[in-house]
Scaffold this motif. Structure first.
Motif, PDB file in Angstrom:
ATOM      1  N   UNK A 232      75.775  22.417  -0.282  1.00 55.46           N
ATOM      2  CA  UNK A 232      75.395  21.225   0.481  1.00 55.46           C
ATOM      3  C   UNK A 232      75.053  21.578   1.922  1.00 55.46           C
ATOM      4  N   UNK A 233      75.746  22.573   2.473  1.00 57.37           N
ATOM      5  CA  UNK A 233      75.381  23.046   3.809  1.00 57.37           C
ATOM      6  C   UNK A 233      73.968  23.620   3.784  1.00 57.37           C
ATOM      7  N   UNK A 234      73.668  24.406   2.755  1.00 58.88           N
ATOM      8  CA  UNK A 234      72.343  24.999   2.619  1.00 58.88           C
ATOM      9  C   UNK A 234      71.263  23.937   2.452  1.00 58.88           C
ATOM     10  N   UNK A 235      71.527  22.944   1.606  1.00 59.49           N
ATOM     11  CA  UNK A 235      70.541  21.883   1.369  1.00 59.49           C
ATOM     12  C   UNK A 235      70.219  21.161   2.669  1.00 59.49           C
ATOM     13  N   UNK A 236      71.258  20.839   3.446  1.00 61.58           N
ATOM     14  CA  UNK A 236      71.035  20.108   4.690  1.00 61.58           C
ATOM     15  C   UNK A 236      70.257  20.914   5.712  1.00 61.58           C
ATOM     16  N   UNK A 237      70.677  22.150   5.973  1.00 68.65           N
ATOM     17  CA  UNK A 237      70.040  22.960   7.015  1.00 68.65           C
ATOM     18  C   UNK A 237      68.648  23.432   6.611  1.00 68.65           C
ATOM     19  N   UNK A 238      68.479  23.828   5.351  1.00 71.54           N
ATOM     20  CA  UNK A 238      67.160  24.314   4.934  1.00 71.54           C
ATOM     21  C   UNK A 238      66.138  23.182   4.902  1.00 71.54           C
ATOM     22  N   UNK A 239      66.571  21.961   4.574  1.00 67.51           N
ATOM     23  CA  UNK A 239      65.656  20.818   4.606  1.00 67.51           C
ATOM     24  C   UNK A 239      65.230  20.511   6.032  1.00 67.51           C
ATOM     25  N   UNK A 240      66.167  20.642   6.984  1.00 69.29           N
ATOM     26  CA  UNK A 240      65.814  20.445   8.392  1.00 69.29           C
ATOM     27  C   UNK A 240      64.794  21.498   8.842  1.00 69.29           C
ATOM     28  N   UNK A 241      64.953  22.734   8.375  1.00 67.25           N
ATOM     29  CA  UNK A 241      64.007  23.792   8.740  1.00 67.25           C
ATOM     30  C   UNK A 241      62.600  23.478   8.245  1.00 67.25           C
ATOM     31  N   UNK A 242      62.510  22.836   7.079  1.00 67.40           N
ATOM     32  CA  UNK A 242      61.188  22.492   6.555  1.00 67.40           C
ATOM     33  C   UNK A 242      60.448  21.520   7.469  1.00 67.40           C
ATOM     34  N   UNK A 243      61.179  20.728   8.240  1.00 69.09           N
ATOM     35  CA  UNK A 243      60.536  19.780   9.156  1.00 69.09           C
ATOM     36  C   UNK A 243      59.752  20.495  10.247  1.00 69.09           C
ATOM     37  N   UNK A 244      60.091  21.748  10.518  1.00 73.03           N
ATOM     38  CA  UNK A 244      59.368  22.505  11.548  1.00 73.03           C
ATOM     39  C   UNK A 244      57.905  22.690  11.143  1.00 73.03           C
ATOM     40  N   UNK A 245      57.630  22.670   9.843  1.00 78.57           N
ATOM     41  CA  UNK A 245      56.259  22.889   9.361  1.00 78.57           C
ATOM     42  C   UNK A 245      55.365  21.653   9.544  1.00 78.57           C
ATOM     43  N   UNK A 246      55.921  20.516   9.876  1.00 78.71           N
ATOM     44  CA  UNK A 246      55.134  19.265   9.925  1.00 78.71           C
ATOM     45  C   UNK A 246      53.930  19.348  10.859  1.00 78.71           C
ATOM     46  N   UNK A 247      54.030  19.964  12.058  1.00 80.33           N
ATOM     47  CA  UNK A 247      52.831  20.045  12.925  1.00 80.33           C
ATOM     48  C   UNK A 247      51.633  20.741  12.277  1.00 80.33           C
ATOM     49  N   UNK A 248      51.858  21.527  11.236  1.00 82.73           N
ATOM     50  CA  UNK A 248      50.755  22.239  10.599  1.00 82.73           C
ATOM     51  C   UNK A 248      49.803  21.291   9.868  1.00 82.73           C
ATOM     52  N   UNK A 249      50.226  20.053   9.610  1.00 82.19           N
ATOM     53  CA  UNK A 249      49.368  19.093   8.925  1.00 82.19           C
ATOM     54  C   UNK A 249      48.289  18.516   9.853  1.00 82.19           C
ATOM     55  N   UNK A 250      48.498  18.595  11.161  1.00 82.02           N
ATOM     56  CA  UNK A 250      47.643  17.886  12.105  1.00 82.02           C
ATOM     57  C   UNK A 250      46.495  18.763  12.584  1.00 82.02           C
ATOM     58  N   UNK A 251      45.298  18.233  12.469  1.00 81.83           N
ATOM     59  CA  UNK A 251      44.106  18.976  12.863  1.00 81.83           C
ATOM     60  C   UNK A 251      44.052  19.162  14.368  1.00 81.83           C
ATOM     61  N   UNK A 252      44.703  18.272  15.122  1.00 83.17           N
ATOM     62  CA  UNK A 252      44.663  18.344  16.578  1.00 83.17           C
ATOM     63  C   UNK A 252      45.475  19.517  17.136  1.00 83.17           C
ATOM     64  N   UNK A 253      46.388  20.061  16.351  1.00 82.98           N
ATOM     65  CA  UNK A 253      47.201  21.202  16.790  1.00 82.98           C
ATOM     66  C   UNK A 253      46.365  22.475  16.661  1.00 82.98           C
ATOM     67  N   UNK A 254      46.323  23.270  17.704  1.00 81.86           N
ATOM     68  CA  UNK A 254      45.498  24.482  17.708  1.00 81.86           C
ATOM     69  C   UNK A 254      46.039  25.510  16.721  1.00 81.86           C
ATOM     70  N   UNK A 255      45.166  26.428  16.320  1.00 78.40           N
ATOM     71  CA  UNK A 255      45.564  27.451  15.342  1.00 78.40           C
ATOM     72  C   UNK A 255      46.625  28.377  15.929  1.00 78.40           C
ATOM     73  N   UNK A 256      46.556  28.651  17.247  1.00 78.13           N
ATOM     74  CA  UNK A 256      47.582  29.479  17.876  1.00 78.13           C
ATOM     75  C   UNK A 256      48.946  28.798  17.825  1.00 78.13           C
ATOM     76  N   UNK A 257      48.959  27.498  18.065  1.00 79.18           N
ATOM     77  CA  UNK A 257      50.212  26.749  18.014  1.00 79.18           C
ATOM     78  C   UNK A 257      50.760  26.718  16.590  1.00 79.18           C
ATOM     79  N   UNK A 258      49.866  26.632  15.614  1.00 84.13           N
ATOM     80  CA  UNK A 258      50.302  26.626  14.222  1.00 84.13           C
ATOM     81  C   UNK A 258      50.890  27.983  13.824  1.00 84.13           C
ATOM     82  N   UNK A 259      50.296  29.047  14.320  1.00 86.86           N
ATOM     83  CA  UNK A 259      50.837  30.385  14.040  1.00 86.86           C
ATOM     84  C   UNK A 259      52.246  30.501  14.609  1.00 86.86           C
ATOM     85  N   UNK A 260      52.418  30.064  15.855  1.00 84.45           N
ATOM     86  CA  UNK A 260      53.740  30.117  16.486  1.00 84.45           C
ATOM     87  C   UNK A 260      54.739  29.237  15.736  1.00 84.45           C
ATOM     88  N   UNK A 261      54.289  28.060  15.307  1.00 90.06           N
ATOM     89  CA  UNK A 261      55.163  27.146  14.576  1.00 90.06           C
ATOM     90  C   UNK A 261      55.612  27.753  13.260  1.00 90.06           C
TER      91      UNK A 261
END
Length: 456
Positions: A169-198
């Motif tokens: 349950x600790x793993x499920x909670x923390x790993x799901x939160x980590x997946x939220x970091x990928x959300x900016x990759x959906x947006x076209x307005x975010x630059x490719x450099x920012x997506x690489x860093x993200x």
């Protein structure tokens, strides 16, 4: 990942009743107050559907390596690492689940099929993430769905079995939160450099989260009576299988297309050299540190256990890239400059990773047991690795010459370790004995014929 010897439970206690399509998930091994307990002492091997999953990774890894070799540059290399790492995380998720709860019921088979379907989407779109926003969204979405699916499976299993519940349950909670970091990759307005860093931050956080959730610190923090343990034989088997997938990249292109056909030629020579390189790399992996008796990193200590798992990603990534160039050389006349560097650096870094891999094995041999002690036995791995990394500086060398030198270096390293791992006073050739049929066999045969002839 390591601990004291366990207490076995009889095989008939395993959940294996064929009357149910969906079986209760039961932990196969766990720690109870620091004592390792296993539901069965039988040695586990990879399941058939786990091996079927590996077949898909053959295509995924080949596609990623092919994309890198088509246009070798610093940016493409970064992309290669960033798209390879998530696919490794998905494979690791399923490895963890099957290691702890394998029962081969309908749920687990459908789970593997579903995750493979998401990997088909990911494997097709990931190489195009820097070219099309649709491919970026498809790849990220498929990856997140695969990871969330595995997290939900962990959560489901945590209700069915209490042995890994706290850490699951600790793993499920923390790993799901980590997946939220990928959300900016959906947006076209975010630059490719920012997506690489993200993406880099997200991958790093996922690695750190996995280490934290299954390390002793998390166990102390949770104050759990029951904590996770792994089946070491199964774990070693699965990592070795993925390593073989990477080596398969050396062999695929030396046959496909028949580029080395018709007589003896330079391309055929490069194909044979590539085969020998892959064979020796497999030899070195299996050889470990060459000790007569040693502790596997998963048994040696918690630090070597995590290091063993983590070293496989750079090991596989480097050999996959270098192996693809080596195999592709069969279809080329000469290497271009980027190909030379990728080939030599990939195989050189791979050799250094294999050196670290061997160092993590804890030798139990007394000093002087073998011809050479461990530091001298293994020294050729980093030496050959460094030479290979620097080899492109010799610009006058052609493709055949480079592969010939690399092959000779790796073969020398392999023979060095094999001979140095013999016991002191060992002979190169064992004396042949007992090559004749024993006389008792002839006597028994004659007796049987006599009885048959005389009748009852």
């Amino acid at each position: 990942m390591s601990g004291p010897s366990g207490v076995g439970i009889e095989c008939h206690d395993l959940q294996s009743n064929p009357r149910f399509l969906f079986r209760q998930p039961r932990a196969l091994q766990w720690f109870e107050n620091g004592r390792l307990v296993k539901r069965s002492e039988d040695e586990r091997q990879a399941g058939r559907f786990e091996l079927f999953l590996d077949l898909l990774y053959v295509a995924i890894l080949s596609n990623f390596a092919d994309t890198l070799v088509e246009d070798i540059s610093g940016a493409k290399l970064v992309k290669y690492i960033l798209i390879l790492s998530p696919s490794w995380h998905v494979w690791s998720d399923l490895r963890e689940l099957m290691n702890s709860f394998y029962n081969d019921d309908l749920f687990q088979r459908v789970l593997i099929l579903w995750v493979m379907a998401t990997l088909v989407i990911y494997g097709n779109n990931a190489p195009l993430v820097d070219e099309d926003i649709g491919a970026m969204r498809s790849a990220v979405g498929a990856y997140m769905v695969a990871r969330i699916t595995c997290n939900l499976a962990h959560l489901y299993y945590s209700f069915a079995s209490y042995h890994h519940r706290a850490q699951q349950r600790l793993w499920v909670g923390l790993s799901t939160l980590c997946l939220c970091i990928y959300i900016p990759l959906y947006f076209e307005s975010v630059s490719i450099r920012s997506k690489i860093a993200t993406a880099a931050v997200a991958i790093f956080m996922e690695e750190c989260t996995w280490i934290f959730c299954y390390c002793p610190a998390a166990k102390k923090l949770l104050r759990a009576t029951y904590t996770t343990a792994v089946d070491i034989n199964h774990e070693v088997d699965r990592y070795a299988a993925f390593y073989i997938i990477a080596l398969g990249e050396f062999l695929y292109l030396i046959i496909v297309g028949s580029h080395a056909a018709i007589g003896l030629n330079d391309r055929l020579l490069r194909a044979i050299w590539t085969l020998i390189i892959a064979f020796c790399l497999n030899w070195l992996y299996v050889h470990n540190d060459g000790s007569v008796q040693n502790d596997h990193p998963l048994r040696h200590s918690i630090y070597t256990a995590f290091a063993f798992a983590l070293i496989h990603l750079p090991l596989i990534a480097s050999l996959l890239a270098g192996g693809h160039v080596a195999a592709a050389s069969v279809a080329e006349h000469e290497f271009e400059e980027p190909q030379r560097w990728l080939l030599c650096a990939g195989l050189g870094v791979g050799m250094i990773c294999l050196y670290i891999f061997a160092l993590m094995h804890g030798s139990k041999d007394e000093r002087g047991t073998l011809i050479l002690d461990k530091p001298l036995r293994l020294i050729m791995r980093p030496v050959t690795g460094i030479i290979m990394i620097l080899l492109p500086l010799a610009r006058h060398l052609g493709a055949t010459s480079i592969l010939s030198i690399i092959m000779a270096l790796i073969v020398f390293c392999t023979l060095w370790e094999t001979i140095a791992s013999l016991r002191k006073g060992a002979c190169f050739w064992e004396r042949w004995e007992d090559t004749q049929y024993p006389e008792k066999t002839l006597i028994r045969g004659d007796t049987a014929k006599h009885e048959e002839a005389s009748g009852p």
